[in-house]
Design a protein around this motif. Structure first.
Motif, mmCIF file in Angstrom:
data_model
loop_
_atom_site.group_PDB
_atom_site.id
_atom_site.type_symbol
_atom_site.label_atom_id
_atom_site.label_comp_id
_atom_site.label_asym_id
_atom_site.label_seq_id
_atom_site.Cartn_x
_atom_site.Cartn_y
_atom_site.Cartn_z
ATOM 1 N N UNK A 1 0.832 -1.200 0.000
ATOM 2 C CA UNK A 1 0.000 0.000 0.000
ATOM 3 C C UNK A 1 0.867 1.251 0.000
ATOM 4 N N UNK A 2 0.429 2.236 -0.765
ATOM 5 C CA UNK A 2 1.026 3.567 -0.760
ATOM 6 C C UNK A 2 -0.119 4.546 -0.576
ATOM 7 N N UNK A 3 0.026 5.450 0.378
ATOM 8 C CA UNK A 3 -1.083 6.358 0.651
ATOM 9 C C UNK A 3 -0.586 7.760 0.990
ATOM 10 N N UNK A 4 -1.475 8.715 0.790
ATOM 11 C CA UNK A 4 -1.193 10.089 1.189
ATOM 12 C C UNK A 4 -0.946 10.099 2.684
ATOM 13 N N UNK A 5 0.147 10.757 3.121
ATOM 14 C CA UNK A 5 0.569 10.610 4.498
ATOM 15 C C UNK A 5 0.398 11.815 5.396
ATOM 16 N N UNK A 6 0.176 12.999 4.849
ATOM 17 C CA UNK A 6 0.135 14.192 5.702
ATOM 18 C C UNK A 6 -1.041 14.153 6.671
ATOM 19 N N UNK A 7 -2.192 13.681 6.203
ATOM 20 C CA UNK A 7 -3.354 13.608 7.092
ATOM 21 C C UNK A 7 -3.137 12.575 8.200
ATOM 22 N N UNK A 8 -2.559 11.454 7.837
ATOM 23 C CA UNK A 8 -2.275 10.420 8.836
ATOM 24 C C UNK A 8 -1.272 10.947 9.846
ATOM 25 N N UNK A 9 -0.237 11.636 9.352
ATOM 26 C CA UNK A 9 0.775 12.203 10.243
ATOM 27 C C UNK A 9 0.147 13.198 11.209
ATOM 28 N N UNK A 10 -0.708 14.071 10.690
ATOM 29 C CA UNK A 10 -1.350 15.073 11.544
ATOM 30 C C UNK A 10 -2.281 14.411 12.549
ATOM 31 N N UNK A 11 -2.989 13.377 12.115
ATOM 32 C CA UNK A 11 -3.956 12.726 12.999
ATOM 33 C C UNK A 11 -3.261 11.964 14.114
ATOM 34 N N UNK A 12 -2.186 11.246 13.800
ATOM 35 C CA UNK A 12 -1.498 10.500 14.865
ATOM 36 C C UNK A 12 -0.830 11.464 15.832
ATOM 37 N N UNK A 13 -0.358 12.628 15.332
ATOM 38 C CA UNK A 13 0.206 13.646 16.215
ATOM 39 C C UNK A 13 -0.862 14.191 17.154
ATOM 40 N N UNK A 14 -2.037 14.455 16.605
ATOM 41 C CA UNK A 14 -3.135 14.976 17.418
ATOM 42 C C UNK A 14 -3.587 13.961 18.463
ATOM 43 N N UNK A 15 -3.705 12.707 18.049
ATOM 44 C CA UNK A 15 -4.153 11.678 18.984
ATOM 45 C C UNK A 15 -3.137 11.480 20.109
#
Length: 341
Positions: free
Chosen positions: A115-129
């Motif tokens: 899998x290859x996916x857009x990562x900025x949203x995931x990065x921001x979400x894991x930082x927020x969590x």
């Protein structure tokens, strides 16, 4: 996550931003639980999380691209992966996001990327969590804060604010400070419009007076006055890691997602270690606070410094992948891998 070794050569799944956004929205509690389990797995030595690698450029000291490789091997999840994230602050003046990223997931048995996916949203979400998980356990507020302040009005602050609201925090007022007044105003408007909170732009001094202070800037070096001290009972989420002077670190209770990872690369805690010559200021890791082996008091402020570990990106990307596959939200590239002769 594994692939059948007798099956045909594996394909590759692509997952774009829209699908990821839809999956992440409305899952604040589930994602925070995932972050908790990932931290616990890390401290049970069920992960591999090497140091991040920073690609820097001789003609620009602010631009960088960071590689965060990681592997997870728990009974529930066996997967490896890497986040490749670029941080170019000048993008903001061009109408672009500061950070852009991709995440690649690799099969644990074959090593093939699946899998290859857009990562900025995931990065921001894991930082927020991770940040709100820290607030949940490092403050003694029971998810009720009279005031929360954000120093830095960008995407990370917006995600942390959303996570506070998604986790049911009751917040009296929000102060937003940014060197760019438009960013502070935009974050305050988002807090009011999306979360129904009383919010306003404010000065740095006003922000520093809040019950919970969130630092989410692109600062490269400390700028808080050395003589400034947080108050007993204040909770500081030191997300951007380089805003605080060593003096603020040394006079507080300090909690980390991982001590060794955070005390390097000229972070504020690293500078505190250099200045003090030791680690006496370290209270412990967040998992130790969660399981009760480290107890915090109201006699000093608490500073939570999450380095931002690749294991969180891999865990959350795996969560997104499973949801996207179940919902048919991936684009398959069936012949991506050819036979090498």
């Amino acid at each position: 996550m594994g692939t059948d070794s007798k099956a045909k050569r594996p394909g590759l799944q692509l997952i774009a931003a829209k699908a990821i956004r839809n999956i992440l929205q409305g899952n604040a509690e589930e994602i925070e639980q995932l972050v908790t389990r990932t931290y616990q797995a890390h401290h049970q030595q069920q992960t591999v999380n090497p140091d991040s690698y920073f690609l820097r450029f001789p003609d620009s000291d602010r631009n960088r691209i960071i590689a965060l490789p990681a592997a997870i091997a728990t009974p529930e999840l066996q997967v490896s992966g890497i986040k490749w994230i670029a941080s170019y602050p000048a993008n903001l003046s061009k109408g672009l996001e500061r950070a852009s990223a991709v995440i690649i997931l690799n099969d644990a048995e074959t090593g093939y990327p699946f899998a290859v996916m857009e990562g900025a949203q995931i990065s921001a979400m894991r930082t927020a969590a991770s940040a709100v998980l820290g607030a949940d356990h490092c403050s003694n507020l029971g998810r009720r804060a009279t005031s929360v302040a954000f120093v830095g009005g960008g995407l990370i602050s917006r995600n942390i604010l959303n996570q506070f609201c998604g986790r049911g925090w009751q917040i009296g007022k929000v102060c937003c400070h940014d060197l760019n007044p438009d960013s502070a105003t935009a974050l305050a408007k988002h807090a009011a419009d999306s979360c129904g909170l009383a919010a306003h732009p404010g000065s740095l001094e006003q922000a520093l007076d809040a019950e919970i202070v969130v630092f989410a800037t692109s600062a490269m070096a400390p700028y808080l006055p050395e003589g400034f001290q947080f108050s007993p009972g204040q909770t500081v989420l030191n997300v951007s890691l380089r805003d605080l002077a060593p003096q603020q670190i040394l006079t507080a209770q300090n909690v980390f997602d991982d001590v060794d990872h955070c005390l390097k690369a000229q972070t504020s805690p690293h500078l505190a270690e250099i200045q003090s010559g030791g680690r006496d200021f370290v209270s412990g890791a967040l998992t130790q606070v969660i399981d009760g082996t480290v107890r915090l008091t109201d006699n000093k402020p608490v500073i939570y410094s999450p380095f931002g570990m690749g294991i969180l990106d891999v865990a959350l990307a795996s969560f997104v992948y499973a949801k996207a596959m179940a919902q048919g939200e991936t684009l398959q590239v069936p012949d991506f891998f050819g036979k090498v002769s």
